[in-house]
Write an enzyme that holds these catalytic residues in place. Sequence first.
Site, mmCIF file in Angstrom:
data_model
loop_
_atom_site.group_PDB
_atom_site.id
_atom_site.type_symbol
_atom_site.label_atom_id
_atom_site.label_comp_id
_atom_site.label_asym_id
_atom_site.label_seq_id
_atom_site.Cartn_x
_atom_site.Cartn_y
_atom_site.Cartn_z
ATOM 1 C CG ASP A 501 43.147 37.954 49.908
ATOM 2 O OD1 ASP A 501 42.227 37.630 49.136
ATOM 3 O OD2 ASP A 501 43.587 39.107 49.961
ATOM 4 N NE ARG A 505 42.049 43.228 51.122
ATOM 5 C CZ ARG A 505 42.791 42.931 52.179
ATOM 6 N NH1 ARG A 505 42.486 43.400 53.378
ATOM 7 N NH2 ARG A 505 43.835 42.154 52.040
ATOM 8 C CG ASP A 506 39.760 46.812 46.519
ATOM 9 O OD1 ASP A 506 40.250 46.238 47.523
ATOM 10 O OD2 ASP A 506 40.086 47.956 46.168
ATOM 11 C CD GLU A 507 44.168 41.718 48.317
ATOM 12 O OE1 GLU A 507 43.873 42.577 49.148
ATOM 13 O OE2 GLU A 507 45.307 41.231 48.213
ATOM 14 C CG ASP A 514 47.140 34.681 52.433
ATOM 15 O OD1 ASP A 514 48.197 34.988 51.852
ATOM 16 O OD2 ASP A 514 46.349 35.527 52.890
ATOM 17 C CD1 TRP A 566 52.035 35.056 49.205
ATOM 18 C CD2 TRP A 566 53.657 35.084 50.751
ATOM 19 N NE1 TRP A 566 51.585 35.770 50.295
ATOM 20 C CE2 TRP A 566 52.546 35.807 51.243
ATOM 21 C CE3 TRP A 566 54.780 34.967 51.544
ATOM 22 C CZ2 TRP A 566 52.541 36.401 52.515
ATOM 23 C CZ3 TRP A 566 54.782 35.567 52.813
ATOM 24 C CH2 TRP A 566 53.681 36.255 53.273
ATOM 25 C CD GLU A 778 44.695 41.700 55.652
ATOM 26 O OE1 GLU A 778 43.673 42.401 55.677
ATOM 27 O OE2 GLU A 778 45.436 41.607 54.658
ATOM 28 C CG HIS A 799 43.018 37.876 55.672
ATOM 29 N ND1 HIS A 799 42.382 38.686 54.773
ATOM 30 C CD2 HIS A 799 44.298 37.748 55.213
ATOM 31 C CE1 HIS A 799 43.253 39.043 53.827
ATOM 32 N NE2 HIS A 799 44.415 38.467 54.072
HETATM 33 C C1 RAM Z 1 47.533 40.976 51.080
HETATM 34 C C2 RAM Z 1 46.712 39.761 50.996
HETATM 35 C C3 RAM Z 1 47.351 38.493 51.482
HETATM 36 C C4 RAM Z 1 48.821 38.540 51.612
HETATM 37 C C5 RAM Z 1 49.450 39.546 50.695
HETATM 38 C C6 RAM Z 1 50.940 39.608 50.825
HETATM 39 O O1 RAM Z 1 47.110 41.870 50.083
HETATM 40 O O2 RAM Z 1 45.502 39.972 51.629
HETATM 41 O O3 RAM Z 1 46.810 38.040 52.681
HETATM 42 O O4 RAM Z 1 49.310 37.260 51.333
HETATM 43 O O5 RAM Z 1 48.911 40.800 50.914
#
Ligand code: RAM
Length: 923
Positions: A501, A505-507, A514, A566, A778, A799
Site C-alpha cells: 500500500d 509508514r509502519d505498514e 489496492d 479487497w 492515499e 499510495h
Molecule cells: C489502509 C491501507 C490500504 C487500505 C486499507 C483499507 O491502512 O493503507 O491502502 O487498503 O487501509
Amino acid sequence: MKLIHDIRTTFTISLLGCFLLSCRTEPTLKPAQDLTLNEGFVNPIGFYDATPSFSWKLPQEIQKQTAYHLVVASSPELLSEDPDLWDTGKVRLGQSLYISYKGKPLLSRDKMYWKVRFWNAEDQPSTWSEIAQMELGLLQNEDWQAKWIGLDTRKDSIKGKSNIIIHTPQYLRKEFEVNKQLVSAKLYVTAKGVFKGFINGKTISEDVMSPGWTPYQKRIESLTYDVTDLLKEGDNAIGFQLASGWHFGRLLWNKLIWGQNGSPKVLSQLELLYKDGTKKTIVSDDSWQGTTRGPIRFAEIYDGEIYDANFQMQGWATSDFEVKEWSKVEVAPLENAISIRPKRHHSVRQKTTLDTKEIITPKDGSGVIFNLKQNMLGVPRLRVPMKKGDTLKVRFSEMLDPDGSFYTDNYRSAESTDYYIAAEDGRIDWHPTFTFHGFQYVELSGFDTSKTPKKEWVTGLVQYSDFDKTGYFSSSHDKLNQLQSNINWGLRGNFFDIPTDCPQRDERLGWTGDAQVISPTSIFNNNVHAFWASWLQTLRESQYVDGGIPFVAPDVLENNKVSSGWGDAAVIIPWDIYTRTADTTVLYENYEMMKKWVSHHQSISENYISQMNSFGDWLQPFQAKESNKRGDTSKKLIGTAFFAHAAHLTSKAAEVLGLKEEKEEYQKLYQTVANAFESEFFDNEGKIKNGKATQTAYLLALHFDLLSDTLTKKAEQHLLHKIEEADNHLRTGFLGTPLLPRVLDAMGETDLMYQILLKETYPSWFYSINQGATTMWERWNSYSRLEGYNPESMNSLNHYAYGAVGEWMYERIAGIKPLEPGYKKIQIAPVPGGGLTSAEATYDSPYGEIKSTWKIEGDTFYHDATVPPNTTALLSIISDNVQSVIVNGASLKDFKNGQVIENEDGIITIEVPSGNYSIQTLR
Ligand code: RAM
C-alpha cells in the site's frame, strides 16, 4: 572405398531429407526473437518450474506464423542433431506464446537449451533462432544438504518498540578450499530474515532485501547465483550479513508474526563442479562461525539502520581474515512444513538513482535538508564529510510543512531514521542495507559542520522489483504527463517484492484491494507478469480454510476477516493478467482460489444479498463523518456487486479452462446475484434504493453489468446527474475510481471523462499535482500548499490506487486496448479530447511493440499505429467518409491491406493485420 560409400550415403540421406523436409526454399526469413520462458524469463538460472512454457516474438515484417518447430536439448551441441529432451517437429499452429513443455522430465539443477523456427503465411520457414537456455534451481527440500545456521540473537534479549525483541544483525562466515580446476560454482541460498552474501570479499549479487517476502510459515524462496568468477584456486571464504527483515521484524503496528521464536538464519549450499567431473558442496552447517560485533548494529524495516564504522571488520569475508571472538553457529534442520522453493520473480534491486536538486538550510539550526524533488522508495547514498566519533543522523520526509519544517508524523510509529557513527575524519560513502524508506527529503545532522553541504552528499538509490518498463504514455498536456509520471513513481514506490500500500509508514503491506485496483495499469507500464503471478501464489497460500481472503498478503493480521472489493483481488487479478498476457497458467493456478472465494461470498450472503464486511469505497471524498473512511456507498450493495462480479469472472475463467459445466454454473450464479442486486438496490426508475445514491453505487452496477437493459439506460442517466451535481468532479474512493473511466467510456461519455480528468480543483488528479505531488497519494487531499498535511495520521504520499486511471489514459487517450487475450487482437481507437493536440503510447505486448501516436495539425488528424506480428487490430478512424481518409498514402477506399468493417456514428473501423499504418483524416 569407405569414404566413397560415406559420401554416397550422405548424399542419398540428404536428398531424402530434402524431400521429406521440403527443400523448396532455403530459409530466408529472419529468426524468431526474444525467447522467453513462463512469465517472461530470459535465460533464467535457478528457475522454479520443471515444466516451463516457451514464448517468442516474430520479426516485425512477419504478419503471421502458421507453424513452429521447437527443439530442446540438454546441451547446445545436441540441439541441432539430437535434441534429447524434446522435439516438437513441425506443428501447424500460429501459437507463439506459452507452448507447454512436454519433453523428458527435468529435475533440480537440470539445464535445457532450446531454439525455435517458424513458418509464415506462405509456409516459408525462418532460420533457427538463437539458442536460449534455462537451469533449474533446487525444486524440493530434499535437494538441500545445508542446514539453517545463525547465532542465537534472541538470548541477548534486546527490546525495542512495544517491548518487541530486536535481533542484532549478524555476520556468518566459512573458509574453504578450491583444490582443482573449476568449471562452475552455483550458490543456492536463502534466509529466515534478509541477507547479503559475499565470496572472497565481493558481493554475490546486487539483489536487495533477499529473499523477499512470502508466507514464511509455508514457503521461503531461494535464490541461485552463478559465483564461478568469484572463486579462485586455493583458499576461499564465503560470508553473509543477516538481519531481521520481514521475518523477524516488527510488522503492522508492533506485531511479530513469524519471529516469535528463534533467531534469523541462513541456508546456503555452494556446489562446485570441477573440470575432472568431481563435485564439492560447501553447506551451511556447524563448521560456520558468526558474530554480532559487525558494523551494522541495528536494522529494522520501519525504523532504519545503525552503522558504526568502529566495528568494521576489514576482510571478514575473505580467507585472509584473522578470526577473533567469533562464535560457533546454531544449527537447525529444514522443517517439512516449510517449502524452500526457487524465487519465481525478480528480486528487488537498485533500479535508478536520483540526485539532490536543492539544499535547504533551516534558520532554526536544525539539520540540513536535501530535496530530491521526487518522492521515492529506497535508501540514500551518503557521501558526507564527518569527524571521528560523530554520529550522522539521517531522517526522511515525503513533504515539508508549508513553513519549511521537516514533517514525519505520517510515518506514524516508523522511526525511519538511519545513523552512521564515524571511525575517522573524512568523507564517508555509505548506504543502509537492511531497511528501506519512502521519501523525497533527507535531513542530515551530525556531519562535519566546517564543510558546506553539497548536493552530491545525498543521492537517492531507487529500489523496486527488477522488472522492465513496457509501456510509455505522453501527450501535449503537461499535467497529464506529470500524472503519468506520478502513476509510474507510485508503482515504483510500491512494487517492493510484493505489491504494497505504501513504502514509508509502519505498514507497507500487501493490501489486496489496492492491488486489484492497480493491476491493469501496472501491467501496461511494466513487465509485472511474474511479479503478480508470484504474489498470487502468496495469496493462494494465505486463503483461509473457509475460502476467505485476508486483507493483506502475506497475511500479517491473521484475523480471519474479509472485505468485499479487497478479497476480490483473488478473482480480478488472475483475470486481468490473463486478458493482458494470454497466459492460461495464471487461471489454472488460481482457479480453485477463485471458486473458494466465490463460495465464501455465497456463504455470507442472505438470499444472494451480501452481508460481508467491507472497507467500502475507501477514502471517498466528502463522505459523511459516520462513514468512517469507508465512503457512503452501502456495504451490502458493494458486497453483492463484487459477489456477482466474482462469479462472472470465475465463469469466464472456467470457459477458458474448458470447464463447460462450471462455466454454466457460475454464469447462472452471476445472473441470480445480479437479479437479487437489481431488486434489492434499484427502483423501477433505475435509481438507488436502500442506500445512498453515490457515483460508486451506479458505477458498480453498470461496470459489473448487473442491471436489465432498461434499467441500465436509466441508471446511466442518474450517474450523469450525480456527476453533474458534483460540478463534473469525481466523488469516488478506492473502489469507484477505477470504474469511473471504464463506465463513462462504455457510455460514450469520453468528453465528460476528459473534463473530470483535467479538473484542477479538489477532488481530482490534478489537484494533487497542483499541490506538488510527484507520486500518487492515499487521499485526494493528503496535502495542500496552504494548509500542509491533512491532519489524519493515515496519510501516505505514495499510495498507488488512484493511479488506476492510467488504464484509461493509454487505452482511450492513446487508444491501445486488448480485444483478445495477450493483445492477439487489438483495439487501436484513440479518442482525442480535452483540448489535447497530441498523445502517444507504446506498449511492448507479448507479440511485440504496439504503437499509437496521434496529433492534430490545422484541420488534419494524423494517426500512426503499429500492429505487431501475429496479431490483428481494429483501427478506428474518426470520420464517416471513406473518400476523405488517407491510409499509408492512398485513399481508404483503395486500401487493400485490411477491410472496412464498420462505418457508424462518425467512426470508420478497419480490420488490419500486423504492420505500420499512417492515417490522415480531415476534421
Ligand atoms: C489502509 C491501507 C490500504 C487500505 C486499507 C483499507 O491502512 O493503507 O491502502 O487498503 O487501509
